[in-house]
Scaffold this motif. Structure first.
Motif, mmCIF file in Angstrom:
data_model
loop_
_atom_site.group_PDB
_atom_site.id
_atom_site.type_symbol
_atom_site.label_atom_id
_atom_site.label_comp_id
_atom_site.label_asym_id
_atom_site.label_seq_id
_atom_site.Cartn_x
_atom_site.Cartn_y
_atom_site.Cartn_z
ATOM 1 N N ASP A 160 0.850 -1.188 0.000
ATOM 2 C CA ASP A 160 0.000 0.000 0.000
ATOM 3 C C ASP A 160 0.889 1.242 0.000
ATOM 4 O OD1 ASP A 160 -2.442 -1.391 0.099
ATOM 5 O OD2 ASP A 160 -2.262 -1.639 2.274
ATOM 6 N N TRP A 161 0.610 2.164 -0.913
ATOM 7 C CA TRP A 161 1.351 3.415 -1.011
ATOM 8 C C TRP A 161 0.386 4.581 -0.840
ATOM 9 C CZ3 TRP A 161 6.550 3.130 -1.138
ATOM 10 C CH2 TRP A 161 7.122 1.902 -1.522
ATOM 11 N N ASP A 162 0.800 5.588 -0.104
ATOM 12 C CA ASP A 162 -0.065 6.751 0.108
ATOM 13 C C ASP A 162 -0.138 7.622 -1.136
ATOM 14 O OD1 ASP A 162 -0.768 6.443 3.005
ATOM 15 O OD2 ASP A 162 1.412 6.436 3.156
ATOM 16 N N VAL A 163 0.945 7.688 -1.867
ATOM 17 C CA VAL A 163 0.961 8.387 -3.158
ATOM 18 C C VAL A 163 1.607 7.458 -4.169
ATOM 19 C CG1 VAL A 163 1.815 10.366 -4.466
ATOM 20 C CG2 VAL A 163 1.113 10.668 -2.077
ATOM 21 N N ALA A 164 0.911 7.202 -5.257
ATOM 22 C CA ALA A 164 1.433 6.323 -6.316
ATOM 23 C C ALA A 164 1.081 6.945 -7.655
ATOM 24 C CB ALA A 164 0.832 4.926 -6.194
ATOM 25 N N ILE A 165 2.110 7.290 -8.421
ATOM 26 C CA ILE A 165 1.911 8.006 -9.687
ATOM 27 C C ILE A 165 2.668 7.293 -10.796
ATOM 28 C CG2 ILE A 165 2.342 10.173 -10.920
ATOM 29 C CD1 ILE A 165 2.138 11.592 -8.180
#
Length: 267
Positions: A160-165
């Motif tokens: 799980d990543w809080d920000v993934a772009i």
């Protein structure tokens, strides 16, 4: 196809290894959708069940190299990381994704293709096999398939990543000298940045734990001056990595622009 080109069938992994040993200059192919020139001798692995498996575990997913891109998409957005889903969806069209395989996309070089950057950022692992056994190579150490080995498994963490772009640069659904892929992953805890991954791949490959670690432990949001310092360090490292490469300089600026945009999403 030219009459002097030969395609050899393979029934299983043992058959692949045997033919690799007995047929000179044999090239392993999956869907062959990205080959600019078909090899004189090719061995297709597309229909080998052992290399077409998908196995979900609690913290990771194992994919065989012959799994097609559309088959991965068929798992749905909730069963694989969304940024990886978006990366696969950006490749070619529905027809080409029915043919193209995960292993083929990973192993293509000059340039690296779309999935290299996100898998590098995720910390994927690769398993290879020869007649004597297996070796495991982290994606960060992968350059090419070791001599005498075949790729048998791609292990993708399901974190799980809080920000993934994910972003692709260059022409849409096409690979040119201006094409590259970018992936930015960040994890936070109580407004503290605790993990950061940045990868950029195309004519060059950029990833640096030393650069990423400079921001770990910093409180969010990140100040403009800290972002400027980080971009300067990243630019210097990018230049060092690419000093012997001939590439379109627009890629450097696009890398810095997307990195700056991504850092600004950490609020």
């Amino acid at each position: 196809m030219e009459s002097n080109k030969k395609i050899f069938p393979a029934k299983n992994i043992s058959d692949i290894l045997y033919q690799m040993k007995t047929v000179q200059n044999l090239k392993i192919i999956g869907g062959a959708s990205y080959l600019k020139e078909f090899p004189d001798s090719a061995l297709t692995i597309r229909n080998i069940a052992e290399l077409s498996q998908i196995n979900r575990h609690e913290r990771y997913i194992d994919f065989g190299p012959a799994v097609t891109l559309n088959r991965i998409l068929s798992l749905g957005q909730k069963r694989i990381p969304l940024f990886l889903y978006e990366a696969i969806e950006s490749i070619g069209n529905h027809f080409s994704r029915n043919i193209a395989t995960l292993g083929g996309n990973i192993c293509a070089k000059n340039p690296r293709l779309t999935l290299f950057a996100p898998l590098l950022a995720m910390g994927a692992g690769l398993r290879f096999r020869n007649q004597d056994g297996f070796i495991n190579i982290p994606f960060s150490k992968f350059e090419s398939i070791p001599e005498g080995y075949i790729l048998t498994n791609i292990r993708i963490p399901d974190d799980d990543w809080d920000v993934a772009i994910f972003r692709r640069v260059g022409p849409r659904h096409e690979i040119t000298e201006e094409s590259a892929s970018f992936c930015f992953l960040a994890k936070t805890d109580k407004d503290i940045l605790i993990d950061l991954r940045i990868a950029f791949a195309g004519p060059m490959v950029f990833a640096s734990r030393d650069i990423e670690n400079k921001l770990l432990g910093i409180r969010l949001p990140i100040s403009d001056s800290t972002i400027e310092d980080f971009l300067l360090n990243a630019a210097n490292y990018f230049d060092e990595c690419t000093k012997e490469l001939n590439y379109n300089p627009i890629l450097r600026q696009q890398f810095l622009n997307i990195t700056q945009y991504s850092l600004n999403q950490l609020t």
